[in-house]
Design a protein around this motif. Structure first.
Motif, short mmCIF file in Angstrom:
data_model
loop_
_atom_site.label_atom_id
_atom_site.label_comp_id
_atom_site.label_asym_id
_atom_site.label_seq_id
_atom_site.Cartn_x
_atom_site.Cartn_y
_atom_site.Cartn_z
N UNK A 172 1.00 5.66 -0.23
CA UNK A 172 0.23 6.89 -0.05
C UNK A 172 1.13 8.10 -0.34
N UNK B 11 6.97 7.17 6.97
CA UNK B 11 7.07 8.31 6.07
C UNK B 11 8.46 8.41 5.46
N UNK B 12 8.49 8.79 4.17
CA UNK B 12 9.75 9.21 3.58
C UNK B 12 10.19 10.52 4.20
N UNK B 13 11.39 10.97 3.84
CA UNK B 13 11.95 12.16 4.45
C UNK B 13 11.24 13.44 4.01
N UNK C 52 -1.35 17.55 7.96
CA UNK C 52 -1.15 16.68 6.81
C UNK C 52 -2.48 16.23 6.24
N UNK D 192 3.33 -0.13 10.62
CA UNK D 192 3.12 1.29 10.92
C UNK D 192 3.33 2.10 9.65
N UNK D 193 2.43 3.04 9.33
CA UNK D 193 2.70 3.94 8.20
C UNK D 193 4.03 4.65 8.43
N UNK E 119 1.00 12.12 1.01
CA UNK E 119 0.38 13.13 1.85
C UNK E 119 1.03 14.48 1.54
N UNK F 52 4.96 13.97 1.26
CA UNK F 52 5.50 12.78 1.88
C UNK F 52 4.95 11.52 1.21
N UNK G 24 3.20 1.28 4.75
CA UNK G 24 3.28 0.55 6.02
C UNK G 24 4.56 -0.28 6.07
N UNK H 189 1.66 18.49 3.17
CA UNK H 189 1.64 19.33 4.36
C UNK H 189 1.93 20.76 3.95
N UNK I 190 0.87 -1.16 0.00
CA UNK I 190 0.00 0.00 0.00
C UNK I 190 0.91 1.22 0.00
#
Lengths: 114, 117
Positions: free
Chosen positions: B34, B107-109, B44, B104-105, B36, B90, B94, B38, B32
């Motif tokens: 995603x 995040x990339x940097x 976000x 846990x989702x 996002x 971002x 998971x 911000x 999966x």
């Protein structure tokens, strides 16, 4: 309906004091996450709650950090003996269970430790 | 272990030109994924998500992303940038974490999109 809310929106404290941050998730969301975002940085995972399961605390940076959640509702993140490096925005998110579900984020609490 | 890599910390474009924000994933199975966004001093918000259905995913504000298994990529694109697109983006997937093995989702940097008039 209401989104994720967090309080306070801003908190200024002195080094060594304890702080408590609150998160109210979206009703019905069984999953709740806390993240830390330092200035200009990405999101750092802290802790994850899923229903009545034991929380995943693998992201907590030290034993000064702890969090609780009452059932599937409010969560509090507590930082004891705050240090200047704890200064950051603390973000809470909630979601339905499952890997494909969107996280809904609160506006964050900006913590400044003097 | 599953993870994402955002290849650019900053991307700068002129208003009206195409946007490309790059994200590569590592996974032994179909993940999966995603994106996002911000905006400055805002929370976000989900732009779009891929969950093993159509490989071309359309999101809000004219953004879309294509899942390419052969390239292990999920790049975010928009045909024409608008000033209001300036924000931090971002890529998220998971990832298994901790002794409990929770997914846990992660995040990339982040990639900061700068839009010039």
């Amino acid at each position: 309906g209401a989104g994720v809310s967090q309080s306070p929106s801003n908190k200024v404290t002195e080094k060594g004091k304890d702080v408590e941050l609150r998160c109210d998730p979206i009703s019905g969301h069984t999953a709740l996450y806390w993240y830390r975002q330092r200035l200009g940085q990405g999101l750092e995972f802290l802790i994850y709650f899923q229903g009545n399961s034991a929380p995943d605390k693998s992201g907590l940076p030290s034993d000064r950090f702890s969090a609780e959640r009452t059932g599937e509702s409010v969560s509090t993140l507590t930082i004891q003996r705050t240090q200047q490096e704890d200064s950051a925005v603390y973000l809470c998110a909630s979601s339905l269970a499952g890997l494909a579900n969107e996280q809904f984020f609160g506006p964050g609490t900006r913590l400044t430790v003097l | 272990a599953q993870s994402v890599t955002q290849l650019d910390s900053h991307v700068s474009v002129s208003e009206g030109t195409p946007v490309l924000l790059r994200c590569n994933y590592s996974s032994s199975y179909s993940p999966s994924l995603f994106w996002y966004v911000q905006h400055p001093n805002k929370g976000l918000q989900l732009l779009l998500k891929y969950t093993s259905a159509a490989t071309l995913v359309k999101g809000i504000n004219g953004f879309e992303a294509e899942f390419k298994k052969s390239e292990t990529s999920f790049h975010l694109t928009k045909p024409s940038a608008h000033m209001s697109d300036a924000a931090e983006y971002f890529c998220v997937t998971p990832a298994r974490r901790g002794a409990g093995g929770s997914y846990i989702p992660t995040f990339g940097r982040g990639t900061s999109l700068i839009v010039h008039p």
